[in-house]
Design a protein around this motif. Structure first.
Motif, mmCIF file in Angstrom:
data_model
loop_
_atom_site.group_PDB
_atom_site.id
_atom_site.type_symbol
_atom_site.label_atom_id
_atom_site.label_comp_id
_atom_site.label_asym_id
_atom_site.label_seq_id
_atom_site.Cartn_x
_atom_site.Cartn_y
_atom_site.Cartn_z
ATOM 1 N N TYR A 21 33.222 41.971 32.159
ATOM 2 C CA TYR A 21 32.274 41.786 33.252
ATOM 3 C C TYR A 21 30.952 41.254 32.702
ATOM 4 O O TYR A 21 30.247 41.917 31.959
ATOM 5 C CB TYR A 21 32.052 43.108 33.987
ATOM 6 N N LYS B 128 38.005 38.711 31.612
ATOM 7 C CA LYS B 128 38.407 39.805 30.724
ATOM 8 C C LYS B 128 37.305 40.842 30.583
ATOM 9 O O LYS B 128 37.579 42.022 30.380
ATOM 10 C CB LYS B 128 38.785 39.260 29.353
ATOM 11 N N MET C 39 42.840 31.825 41.420
ATOM 12 C CA MET C 39 42.237 33.109 41.106
ATOM 13 C C MET C 39 41.878 33.105 39.626
ATOM 14 O O MET C 39 42.707 32.818 38.783
ATOM 15 C CB MET C 39 43.183 34.257 41.418
ATOM 16 N N ARG C 40 40.664 33.435 39.345
ATOM 17 C CA ARG C 40 40.182 33.497 37.968
ATOM 18 C C ARG C 40 40.176 34.956 37.529
ATOM 19 O O ARG C 40 39.789 35.842 38.289
ATOM 20 C CB ARG C 40 38.768 32.912 37.897
ATOM 21 N N ILE C 41 40.596 35.200 36.293
ATOM 22 C CA ILE C 41 40.599 36.543 35.723
ATOM 23 C C ILE C 41 39.548 36.590 34.620
ATOM 24 O O ILE C 41 39.603 35.819 33.669
ATOM 25 C CB ILE C 41 41.982 36.906 35.171
ATOM 26 N N ARG D 226 38.969 33.679 45.081
ATOM 27 C CA ARG D 226 39.193 35.058 44.652
ATOM 28 C C ARG D 226 38.987 35.139 43.148
ATOM 29 O O ARG D 226 39.178 34.161 42.428
ATOM 30 C CB ARG D 226 40.604 35.493 44.996
ATOM 31 N N LEU D 227 38.628 36.331 42.688
ATOM 32 C CA LEU D 227 38.496 36.568 41.259
ATOM 33 C C LEU D 227 38.877 38.004 40.956
ATOM 34 O O LEU D 227 38.898 38.854 41.835
ATOM 35 C CB LEU D 227 37.078 36.259 40.759
ATOM 36 N N TYR D 228 39.196 38.228 39.690
ATOM 37 C CA TYR D 228 39.580 39.570 39.242
ATOM 38 C C TYR D 228 38.820 39.861 37.962
ATOM 39 O O TYR D 228 38.777 39.030 37.055
ATOM 40 C CB TYR D 228 41.095 39.636 38.986
ATOM 41 N N ILE D 229 38.218 41.036 37.885
ATOM 42 C CA ILE D 229 37.518 41.479 36.681
ATOM 43 C C ILE D 229 38.297 42.656 36.117
ATOM 44 O O ILE D 229 38.469 43.675 36.791
ATOM 45 C CB ILE D 229 36.072 41.893 36.996
ATOM 46 N N ARG D 230 38.776 42.476 34.884
ATOM 47 C CA ARG D 230 39.583 43.522 34.252
ATOM 48 C C ARG D 230 38.773 44.814 34.148
ATOM 49 O O ARG D 230 37.635 44.820 33.740
ATOM 50 C CB ARG D 230 40.028 43.075 32.869
ATOM 51 N N ALA E 155 39.668 43.372 42.029
ATOM 52 C CA ALA E 155 39.685 42.050 42.663
ATOM 53 C C ALA E 155 38.551 41.916 43.669
ATOM 54 O O ALA E 155 38.136 42.894 44.294
ATOM 55 C CB ALA E 155 41.014 41.827 43.352
#
Length: 68
Positions: free
Chosen positions: A7, A5, A1-3, A23-27, A31
């Motif tokens: 967009y 910081k 999973m890449r985060i 999967r990825l997560y954008i602060r 997710a």
């Protein structure tokens, strides 16, 4: 999973296109899951998630068109 910081649609699209599945997560946004080089419909379908999904998928299409 890449985060991520921040967009940045182009960076997210390059990541999605390169890995093809994961999967990825954008602060600040949340997710996402992607498969076949495109972000899938998010489980939490609020307006922001849907806008990010469509914008990143458009960027992926542009990257694929540039290469092909």
């Amino acid at each position: 999973m890449r985060i991520f910081k921040r967009y940045n649609p182009l960076k997210v699209a390059k990541y999605v296109k390169t890995l093809f599945r994961g999967r990825l997560y954008i602060r600040g946004i949340g997710a996402f899951e992607f498969d076949y080089g495109k972000i899938l419909l998010p489980k939490t379908q609020d307006k922001q998630h849907l806008l990010v999904m469509s914008e990143v998928n458009r960027q992926v299409m542009r990257l694929q068109a540039d290469m092909g």
